[in-house]
Enzyme design. Structure first.
Site, PDB file in Angstrom:
ATOM      1  N   ASP A  41       0.906  -1.150   0.078  1.00  0.00           N
ATOM      2  CA  ASP A  41      -0.058  -0.071  -0.034  1.00  0.00           C
ATOM      3  C   ASP A  41       0.885   1.317  -0.184  1.00  0.00           C
ATOM      4  O   ASP A  41       2.160   1.123   0.004  1.00  0.00           O
ATOM      5  CB  ASP A  41      -0.819  -0.105   1.319  1.00  0.00           C
ATOM      6  N   TYR A  42       0.186   2.336   0.201  1.00  0.00           N
ATOM      7  CA  TYR A  42       1.011   3.818  -0.052  1.00  0.00           C
ATOM      8  C   TYR A  42       2.217   3.841   1.129  1.00  0.00           C
ATOM      9  O   TYR A  42       3.160   4.508   1.164  1.00  0.00           O
ATOM     10  CB  TYR A  42       0.081   4.838   0.012  1.00  0.00           C
TER      11      TYR A  42
END
Length: 166
Positions: A41-42
């Site tokens: 994810d980010y």
């Protein structure tokens, strides 16, 4: 007079939440993975769906290691869809880490094939994920569950079962 607050409700204990020792994954098929940016994810933490893809890759490679090519199963009209999946996340995995996806066929009951998984550190000291997956043999042409496994597939699974029990 102070008012007593009711205690916070608690979930009942369940074996699905047990934290097994990494020692019990010794004779399993091993599939190495290095975490790439597209797995995360980010924040650089592995996205939960990546674990499922890694488990499927490990299962396919485990079958290949005993002579079963998934493409050959498809060619004879057999598919193996997932019908049940249980995943327990013990610890997060970060971008750039190398891990080992371990798998083994737990049991075959009729046309149901149960697999166990553990994702651990390459040194085997950290446990990140445990999972169980159930597949069924499906007749691709009819779209129905098969009555029995194809004979060559059943024979090969007997080999892997023998390996797991040693």
């Amino acid at each position: 007079m102070s008012e007593e607050r009711p205690s916070q409700p608690k979930l009942p204990p369940t074996s699905a939440l047990d934290n097994p020792s990494t020692d019990e994954f010794g004779n399993w098929f091993e599939y190495p993975v290095r975490v790439q940016p597209y797995h995360t994810d980010y924040a650089g933490v592995v996205w939960h769906g990546s674990y499922i893809a890694w488990m499927e890759e490990a299962r396919i490679e485990c079958l290949r290691s005993i002579g079963i090519e998934f493409a050959d199963l498809v060619a004879i009209g057999c598919d193996l869809p997932v019908v049940e999946l249980s995943v327990r996340y013990h610890r997060s995995i970060q971008l750039g880490m190398a891990v080992m996806v371990k798998t083994r066929m737990a049991e075959v009951t009729g046309v149901r094939i149960n697999w166990d998984y553990a994702i651990v550190s390459t040194d085997g000291q950290q446990l990140y994920v445990t999972a169980k997956v159930t597949l069924v043999a499906l007749d691709r042409d009819r779209g129905k569950i098969m009555r029995q496994l194809p004979p060559s597939f059943k024979d090969a699974l007997a080999k892997i079962s023998a390996l797991n029990n040693n």
